[in-house]
Design a protein around this motif. Structure first.
Motif, PDB file in Angstrom:
ATOM      1  N   ASN A  52       0.866  -1.179   0.000  1.00 20.42           N
ATOM      2  CA  ASN A  52       0.000   0.000   0.000  1.00 20.42           C
ATOM      3  C   ASN A  52       0.906   1.233   0.000  1.00 20.42           C
ATOM      4  N   VAL A  53       0.603   2.206  -0.851  1.00 18.02           N
ATOM      5  CA  VAL A  53       1.514   3.355  -0.975  1.00 18.02           C
ATOM      6  C   VAL A  53       1.721   4.078   0.360  1.00 18.02           C
ATOM      7  N   SER A  54       0.748   3.977   1.258  1.00 15.88           N
ATOM      8  CA  SER A  54       0.898   4.644   2.561  1.00 15.88           C
ATOM      9  C   SER A  54       1.971   3.971   3.425  1.00 15.88           C
ATOM     10  N   ASP A  55       2.352   2.729   3.072  1.00 18.50           N
ATOM     11  CA  ASP A  55       3.381   2.005   3.837  1.00 18.50           C
ATOM     12  C   ASP A  55       4.798   2.277   3.332  1.00 18.50           C
TER      13      ASP A  55
ATOM     14  N   PRO B 279       6.801   5.043   3.176  1.00 15.30           N
ATOM     15  CA  PRO B 279       7.764   5.724   4.065  1.00 15.30           C
ATOM     16  C   PRO B 279       8.312   4.805   5.157  1.00 15.30           C
ATOM     17  N   LYS B 280       7.441   3.957   5.719  1.00 19.43           N
ATOM     18  CA  LYS B 280       7.886   3.026   6.773  1.00 19.43           C
ATOM     19  C   LYS B 280       8.912   2.035   6.207  1.00 19.43           C
TER      20      LYS B 280
ATOM     21  N   ASP C 223       9.205   5.465  -6.002  1.00 16.74           N
ATOM     22  CA  ASP C 223       8.631   6.821  -5.989  1.00 16.74           C
ATOM     23  C   ASP C 223       7.731   7.037  -7.206  1.00 16.74           C
TER      24      ASP C 223
ATOM     25  N   VAL D 168       4.441   5.182  -6.603  1.00 13.39           N
ATOM     26  CA  VAL D 168       3.633   5.918  -5.613  1.00 13.39           C
ATOM     27  C   VAL D 168       3.001   7.143  -6.271  1.00 13.39           C
TER      28      VAL D 168
ATOM     29  N   ARG E 128      -0.970   7.861  -6.653  1.00  7.46           N
ATOM     30  CA  ARG E 128      -1.526   9.075  -6.036  1.00  7.46           C
ATOM     31  C   ARG E 128      -2.189   9.973  -7.069  1.00  7.46           C
TER      32      ARG E 128
END
Length: 285
Positions: free
Chosen positions: A224-227, A229-230, A246, A249, A253
Motif C-alpha cells: 500500500n503506498v501509505s506504507d 515511508p515506513k 517513488d 507511488v 496518487r
C-alpha cells in the motif's frame, strides 16, 4: 513439458475475466533492462504487446535506452558519467541522447513490433508538445537533465484510438527550444497518470521489492503506498529501488489504479501479470 488441450482451455478460461476487465482500458509499460537487450526476451515482449492490443487493451510503450546511449558516447570518445543514477548530460551528450533514443532505439522498436504483426508509431516527448520540461534542480549541475512540467497525451490518445501502439522515447522540450533528457520511469508514471491508465508496469531486472535484497524468496507481492515511508525507514526500500518506487507511488496518487514492478528477465512477464490470478512482481495500490 507438453501442454494438453484441456490445459490450454483452462489457461484461456482463467484469462477471460482479466481480458474483459482490461478491454478498452489503457496500460502503460515502461520497457527497459535486460528485456531490451536479450533477443528472445525482446520477441516475448513484442508478442505480449500484440496480444494485448488484439484483446482491446490500449497499450503505451515508454522506453529507455541507457546502454545504447553509453555505447554511442563511447564511439565518439566521450565518457558516460552518472550522479545519483542520472546521466550528466552536457550539450554534446543531449544531442546523442536525442539521436539515439528518438532515432535509432525508437525506430528499431517500431520495426520490431511491426515484424510481430503489431501496428506501432514511434513518438518522443517533442512530438505534439507531449512532454515539457525545465532544467532539473540538483546539488550538482547535471546539464540537460529535465524535470517534467507538463504532459499532453493528445497525440498518444489519437494513436491508440486509431489502432496503433505508441512507442515513446523520453526526450522533452524546454520553454526556449532546449531538449532535455528525462528519466523513462518518471515519464511513464506521468503519462499513465495523465491518461487515467488502469495499470503502470515497470519492467526491471529484479524480481520486485524484496524484504531482504539478497534473497529473492522474500518478494513482497503487494504494497500500500501509505506504507512506503515506513519501508524506507526500515531500509527495505533503498538504493536504486527508491526512484522506481517513488514513480509507482506518484502514479497511484495521481489516479492510476495499480502500479507494478515486474521482472523483465522472465519471458512473457507482462502477460503473467495481466492475465493470471497469481500475477508477478510487486503491486502498489
Amino acid at each position: 513439458m507438453d501442454i494438453t488441450n484441456a490445459n490450454r482451455a483452462q489457461v484461456l478460461v482463467q484469462a477471460l475475466p482479466y481480458i474483459q476487465k482490461y478491454a478498452g482500458k489503457t496500460v502503460v509499460v515502461k520497457y527497459g533492462g535486460n528485456a531490451m537487450v536479450n533477443e528472445d526476451l525482446k520477441d516475448a515482449v513484442m508478442s505480449d504487446i500484440v496480444l494485448m492490443q488484439l484483446v482491446g487493451i490500449n497499450v503505451v510503450l515508454v522506453h529507455g535506452g541507457g546502454p545504447e546511449i553509453s555505447g554511442m558516447l563511447k564511439k565518439i570518445g566521450k565518457e558516460s558519467r552518472f550522479v545519483d543514477g542520472l546521466r550528466v548530460t552536457d550539450a554534446e551528450t543531449v544531442d546523442v541522447v536525442q539521436m539515439v533514443l528518438a532515432g535509432k532505439v525508437n525506430k528499431d522498436l517500431v520495426q520490431l513490433l511491426e515484424r510481430h504483426n503489431g501496428r506501432a508509431i514511434g513518438l518522443c516527448g517533442l512530438d505534439g508538445g507531449m512532454i515539457k520540461a525545465k532544467k532539473l534542480a540538483a546539488q550538482e549541475d547535471l546539464g540537460f537533465v529535465g524535470e517534467i512540467t507538463q504532459v499532453n497525451t493528445d497525440i498518444i490518445s489519437h494513436a491508440t484510438a486509431n489502432g496503433y501502439v505508441p512507442i515513446v522515447a523520453t526526450v522533452a522540450g524546454g520553454e526556449n527550444g532546449e531538449v532535455y533528457n528525462i528519466n523513462a520511469d518518471i515519464a511513464a508514471a506521468r503519462i499513465a497518470a495523465e491518461m487515467g491508465a488502469l495499470k503502470l508496469i515497470l519492467m526491471t531486472d529484479i524480481k520486485g521489492l524484496l524484504a531482504d535484497k539478497d534473497d529473492e524468496n522474500t518478494l513482497i507481492p503487494v504494497v500500500n503506498v501509505s506504507d512506503v515511508p515506513k519501508l524506507q525507514n526500515q531500509g527495505i526500500i533503498s538504493g536504486g529501488m527508491i526512484p522506481k518506487i517513488d514513480c509507482c507511488v506518484e502514479a497511484v496518487r495521481r489516479g492510476v489504479s495499480r502500479a507494478h514492478i515486474i521482472d523483465g528477465r522472465i519471458p512473457h512477464s507482462i502477460l503473467i501479470e495481466l492475465f493470471s490470478d497469481e500475477g508477478i512482481g510487486t503491486m502498489f495500490c
